[in-house]
Design an enzyme around this catalytic site. Structure first.
Site, short mmCIF file in Angstrom:
data_model
loop_
_atom_site.label_atom_id
_atom_site.label_comp_id
_atom_site.label_asym_id
_atom_site.label_seq_id
_atom_site.Cartn_x
_atom_site.Cartn_y
_atom_site.Cartn_z
N ASP A 10 0.86 -1.19 0.00
CA ASP A 10 0.00 0.00 0.00
C ASP A 10 0.89 1.23 0.00
O ASP A 10 2.09 1.15 0.30
CB ASP A 10 -0.92 0.01 1.23
CG ASP A 10 -1.87 1.21 1.25
OD1 ASP A 10 -2.33 1.61 0.16
OD2 ASP A 10 -2.17 1.73 2.33
N SER A 11 0.29 2.37 -0.31
CA SER A 11 1.01 3.63 -0.26
C SER A 11 1.34 4.03 1.17
O SER A 11 2.22 4.85 1.41
CB SER A 11 0.19 4.74 -0.92
OG SER A 11 -1.05 4.89 -0.25
N TYR A 42 -0.13 8.58 -2.93
CA TYR A 42 -0.10 8.15 -4.33
C TYR A 42 -1.17 8.87 -5.16
O TYR A 42 -1.05 8.99 -6.37
CB TYR A 42 -0.36 6.64 -4.43
CG TYR A 42 0.82 5.74 -4.17
CD1 TYR A 42 2.00 6.21 -3.60
CD2 TYR A 42 0.75 4.39 -4.49
CE1 TYR A 42 3.07 5.36 -3.36
CE2 TYR A 42 1.82 3.53 -4.26
CZ TYR A 42 2.97 4.02 -3.70
OH TYR A 42 4.03 3.16 -3.48
N GLY A 43 -2.24 9.32 -4.51
CA GLY A 43 -3.40 9.85 -5.22
C GLY A 43 -3.11 10.92 -6.25
O GLY A 43 -3.64 10.86 -7.37
N CYS A 74 -4.21 -1.18 -2.30
CA CYS A 74 -4.25 0.26 -2.50
C CYS A 74 -5.09 0.51 -3.74
O CYS A 74 -4.78 -0.03 -4.82
CB CYS A 74 -2.83 0.79 -2.70
SG CYS A 74 -2.72 2.53 -3.19
N ASN A 75 -6.14 1.28 -3.60
CA ASN A 75 -7.03 1.53 -4.74
C ASN A 75 -6.33 2.31 -5.84
O ASN A 75 -6.50 2.02 -7.03
CB ASN A 75 -8.27 2.29 -4.26
CG ASN A 75 -9.24 1.41 -3.50
OD1 ASN A 75 -10.18 0.87 -4.07
ND2 ASN A 75 -9.02 1.27 -2.20
N CYS A 185 -10.78 3.67 -0.72
CA CYS A 185 -9.38 3.85 -0.34
C CYS A 185 -9.19 3.00 0.91
O CYS A 185 -10.03 3.05 1.82
CB CYS A 185 -9.07 5.32 -0.04
SG CYS A 185 -7.43 5.60 0.66
#
Length: 276
Positions: A10-11, A42-43, A74-75, A185
């Site tokens: 994940d971020s 990351y978004g 992580c989306n 998220c």
């Protein structure tokens, strides 16, 4: 290979919500988790950059732990890199968006579905595409909520300030008459109480983590990769951020006292490694 660990990335620390579901559903599986807190968020990043980060982490987890499958918990990274990773890695790769979209379709009654996520996930439009593929008559309302990621990373989950920030982020959904809200998220399930308070009890919250764990179990079974052990699996943790902060959050959010996280420098992730 059955005894090899499942890798999760994940971020930041939000992916621990997915790990928790994997551990609950598959308690005998060994796991290894890497949270890329040093490069959070990351978004706002480009698809190319997020894909590069995902490749680096996958390479590290394969080289360090010999993972048998990768869960992109992580989306944003799922939206950016899932297809690429599935095409390039010789192991199963599972994302969180498709399971979450399917869970939303199965949950909604009026086919009006909200999605809260990072800017990158909303921009990708992947939730909308996956939901409409399964239920073409659905109406989807997506909102980017980057401030809520910050709340989760700071462990500010139940304060008056947290509720205020969440309510402000979700204000645009209040007149959409949604009956289902996807927490798109992996940080957001940590804010479940504040989110539910903001949208009201008439809205059902969907956590893609559970559906992702179920898909992971099904894929491992299909590939003959389920661990036959009868004892509880081990869990390793890595972070590119501060280990003490990570350990505090992990011990608070997981059902068991986790072993301390090991620090991974960005240089370690960006140095080419030999992977069999």
């Amino acid at each position: 290979m059955q005894n090899d660990p499942i890798g999760l990335m994940d971020s930041g620390v939000g992916g621990l919500t997915v790990l928790k579901e994997v551990q609950r559903l598959l308690p005998t599986e060994n796991t290894v988790f890497l949270g890329d807190q040093a490069r959070l968020p990351y978004g706002p990043r480009s698809v190319a950059e997020v894909t590069m980060f995902t490749k680096q982490i996958a390479q590290f987890l394969r080289q360090q732990a010999g993972i048998k499958a990768l869960v992109i918990a992580c989306n944003t990274a799922t939206a950016a890199a899932l297809t690429t990773m599935q095409q390039t890695l010789p192991i199963p790769v599972i994302g969180v968006i498709a399971p979450g979209a399917q869970a939303a379709v199965q949950t909604t009654r009026n086919h009006r579905i909200g999605v809260i996520a990072t800017a990158g996930t909303v921009k990708s439009d992947q939730y909308r595409r996956d939901i409409l593929a399964a239920a073409p008559n659905s109406q989807i309302f997506s909102v980017a909520c980057p401030e809520m990621v910050t709340l989760a990373e700071q462990n500010d989950l139940t304060t008056t300030h947290a509720r205020s920030v969440v309510a402000a982020n979700l204000a645009s959904l209040m007149d959409k008459k949604i009956d289902t809200l996807v927490m798109g998220c992996t940080h957001f399930p940590l804010l479940r109480s504040a989110i539910q308070h903001a949208v009201g009890s008439q809205v059902t919250l969907v956590d893609p983590g559970l559906a992702t764990a179920e898909q992971t179990a099904a894929i491992l079974k299909t590939h003959g990769l389920l661990n036959p052990a009868t004892t509880r699996g081990t869990a390793q943790f890595f972070t590119t951020g501060e280990t003490a902060h990570f350990d505090t959050l992990a011990s608070q959010w997981l059902d068991q006292q986790p072993m301390p996280a090991k620090h991974v420098s960005i240089a370690q992730l960006t140095t080419p490694m030999e992977v069999n």
